[in-house]
Design a protein around this motif. Structure first.
Motif, mmCIF file in Angstrom:
data_model
loop_
_atom_site.group_PDB
_atom_site.id
_atom_site.type_symbol
_atom_site.label_atom_id
_atom_site.label_comp_id
_atom_site.label_asym_id
_atom_site.label_seq_id
_atom_site.Cartn_x
_atom_site.Cartn_y
_atom_site.Cartn_z
ATOM 1 N N TYR A 142 -60.816 11.101 1.245
ATOM 2 C CA TYR A 142 -61.245 9.787 0.751
ATOM 3 C C TYR A 142 -61.250 8.733 1.854
ATOM 4 C CZ TYR A 142 -60.517 12.106 -3.684
ATOM 5 O OH TYR A 142 -60.575 12.983 -4.720
ATOM 6 N N PHE A 143 -61.250 9.181 3.074
ATOM 7 C CA PHE A 143 -61.249 8.248 4.212
ATOM 8 C C PHE A 143 -62.642 7.686 4.419
ATOM 9 C CE2 PHE A 143 -62.107 7.676 8.781
ATOM 10 C CZ PHE A 143 -61.220 6.651 9.039
ATOM 11 N N SER A 144 -62.713 6.378 4.659
ATOM 12 C CA SER A 144 -63.986 5.748 5.032
ATOM 13 C C SER A 144 -63.761 4.966 6.319
ATOM 14 C CB SER A 144 -64.500 4.833 3.921
ATOM 15 O OG SER A 144 -63.581 3.810 3.665
ATOM 16 N N PRO A 145 -64.681 5.066 7.272
ATOM 17 C CA PRO A 145 -64.514 4.381 8.561
ATOM 18 C C PRO A 145 -64.474 2.863 8.391
ATOM 19 C CG PRO A 145 -66.277 6.005 8.667
ATOM 20 C CD PRO A 145 -65.872 5.891 7.228
ATOM 21 N N ASN A 146 -63.811 2.205 9.340
ATOM 22 C CA ASN A 146 -63.645 0.759 9.333
ATOM 23 C C ASN A 146 -64.338 0.191 10.556
ATOM 24 O OD1 ASN A 146 -62.469 -1.883 9.789
ATOM 25 N ND2 ASN A 146 -61.006 -1.342 8.199
ATOM 26 N N GLY A 147 -64.893 -1.024 10.435
ATOM 27 C CA GLY A 147 -65.594 -1.655 11.554
ATOM 28 C C GLY A 147 -64.669 -2.188 12.633
ATOM 29 N N ALA A 148 -63.406 -2.445 12.304
ATOM 30 C CA ALA A 148 -62.487 -3.035 13.272
ATOM 31 C C ALA A 148 -61.483 -2.037 13.833
ATOM 32 C CB ALA A 148 -61.737 -4.195 12.633
ATOM 33 N N TRP A 149 -61.328 -0.855 13.184
ATOM 34 C CA TRP A 149 -60.313 0.113 13.597
ATOM 35 C C TRP A 149 -60.914 1.506 13.694
ATOM 36 C CZ3 TRP A 149 -55.543 -1.696 14.855
ATOM 37 C CH2 TRP A 149 -55.198 -2.954 14.390
ATOM 38 N N ASP A 150 -60.390 2.314 14.636
ATOM 39 C CA ASP A 150 -60.706 3.735 14.752
ATOM 40 C C ASP A 150 -59.478 4.535 14.384
ATOM 41 O OD1 ASP A 150 -63.373 3.801 15.546
ATOM 42 O OD2 ASP A 150 -62.861 3.518 17.665
ATOM 43 N N LEU A 151 -59.673 5.612 13.617
ATOM 44 C CA LEU A 151 -58.578 6.526 13.290
ATOM 45 C C LEU A 151 -58.475 7.531 14.426
ATOM 46 C CD1 LEU A 151 -56.476 7.555 11.249
ATOM 47 C CD2 LEU A 151 -58.286 8.999 10.303
ATOM 48 N N MET A 152 -57.361 7.512 15.146
ATOM 49 C CA MET A 152 -57.200 8.372 16.318
ATOM 50 C C MET A 152 -56.540 9.707 15.959
ATOM 51 S SD MET A 152 -58.697 6.499 18.412
ATOM 52 C CE MET A 152 -58.479 7.409 19.901
ATOM 53 N N ASP A 153 -55.457 9.677 15.170
ATOM 54 C CA ASP A 153 -54.725 10.903 14.886
ATOM 55 C C ASP A 153 -53.886 10.711 13.627
ATOM 56 O OD1 ASP A 153 -53.802 13.497 15.283
ATOM 57 O OD2 ASP A 153 -52.105 12.851 16.512
ATOM 58 N N THR A 154 -53.597 11.818 12.968
ATOM 59 C CA THR A 154 -52.694 11.804 11.818
ATOM 60 C C THR A 154 -51.766 13.005 11.931
ATOM 61 O OG1 THR A 154 -54.126 13.147 10.419
ATOM 62 C CG2 THR A 154 -54.446 10.760 10.328
ATOM 63 N N SER A 155 -50.601 12.889 11.331
ATOM 64 C CA SER A 155 -49.679 14.020 11.267
ATOM 65 C C SER A 155 -48.757 13.857 10.073
ATOM 66 C CB SER A 155 -48.872 14.139 12.564
ATOM 67 O OG SER A 155 -48.033 13.021 12.719
ATOM 68 N N VAL A 196 -49.971 7.790 11.019
ATOM 69 C CA VAL A 196 -51.382 7.479 11.189
ATOM 70 C C VAL A 196 -51.500 6.612 12.440
ATOM 71 C CG1 VAL A 196 -53.406 6.382 10.162
ATOM 72 C CG2 VAL A 196 -51.761 7.545 8.701
ATOM 73 N N VAL A 197 -52.300 7.056 13.398
ATOM 74 C CA VAL A 197 -52.492 6.319 14.649
ATOM 75 C C VAL A 197 -53.865 5.660 14.607
ATOM 76 C CG1 VAL A 197 -52.608 6.482 17.160
ATOM 77 C CG2 VAL A 197 -51.028 7.952 15.883
ATOM 78 N N LEU A 198 -53.864 4.330 14.685
ATOM 79 C CA LEU A 198 -55.098 3.546 14.663
ATOM 80 C C LEU A 198 -55.292 2.858 16.002
ATOM 81 C CD1 LEU A 198 -54.685 1.817 11.177
ATOM 82 C CD2 LEU A 198 -56.089 3.792 11.709
ATOM 83 N N GLU A 199 -56.540 2.638 16.363
ATOM 84 C CA GLU A 199 -56.863 1.892 17.588
ATOM 85 C C GLU A 199 -57.858 0.806 17.230
ATOM 86 O OE1 GLU A 199 -59.498 3.432 20.893
ATOM 87 O OE2 GLU A 199 -57.507 3.595 21.818
ATOM 88 N N ARG A 200 -57.558 -0.417 17.676
ATOM 89 C CA ARG A 200 -58.443 -1.544 17.371
ATOM 90 C C ARG A 200 -59.702 -1.464 18.234
ATOM 91 N NH1 ARG A 200 -57.869 -6.726 15.272
ATOM 92 N NH2 ARG A 200 -55.628 -6.546 15.126
#
Length: 153
Positions: free
Chosen positions: A14-27, A41-45
């Motif tokens: 159910y993940f949807s991409p965001n315009g301000a953040w990138d999903l880098m990694d999950t564990s 959850v690792v996010l990058e702006r």
């Protein structure tokens, strides 16, 4: 009895991409003999959004504020231009400040930058007012003359 995760990654069904953040990694991890499951959850702006929508307009308005000194002193629009730029910076900072965290310790460097731009704009406005006051003095009101300086422009 303990909790064991089925996968080592977070499911992105159910993940949807965001315009301000990138999903880098999950564990997903769990501690042995524990009821604790940790989801990381690792996010990058994405910096482009902040640069285009906040930093560039602020730099352009700051440059406009400095350009007020290129307007001839005889022109009557010098103070109005300076005040217009000051008010536009103040309004812009109000909009940007609403999107920044209200309580953060330590305060972000960006907030210090926004305040310094506002203080510099106020200082430039005061400098323009003082320079116009000195320029429009009559012959009787020259510095050092008796009777004291007048505060009227």
């Amino acid at each position: 009895m303990s909790l064991c995760p089925l996968n080592h990654k977070v499911q992105l069904t159910y993940f949807s991409p965001n315009g301000a953040w990138d999903l880098m990694d999950t564990s997903v991890t769990s501690e042995a003999y524990s009821f604790v499951v940790r989801f990381n959850v690792v996010l990058e702006r994405k910096p482009r959004f902040a640069i285009v929508n906040v930093i560039l307009p602020l730099i352009i308005m700051s440059a406009l504020n400095i350009l007020v000194f290129l307007i001839p002193t005889e022109c009557g629009e010098r103070i109005s231009f300076c005040l217009t730029v000051l008010l536009s910076i103040a309004a812009f900072l109000t909009l940007v400040g609403d999107n920044l965290p209200k309580n953060s310790n330590p305060m972000s460097l960006f907030r210090y930058y926004l305040v310094s731009v506002l203080v510099i704009s106020v200082a430039i406005t005061l400098a323009v007012i003082c320079s116009l006051h000195v320029y429009h003095r009559s012959e009787k009101q020259q510095p050092g003359a008796r009777g004291g300086p007048s505060l009227c422009v």
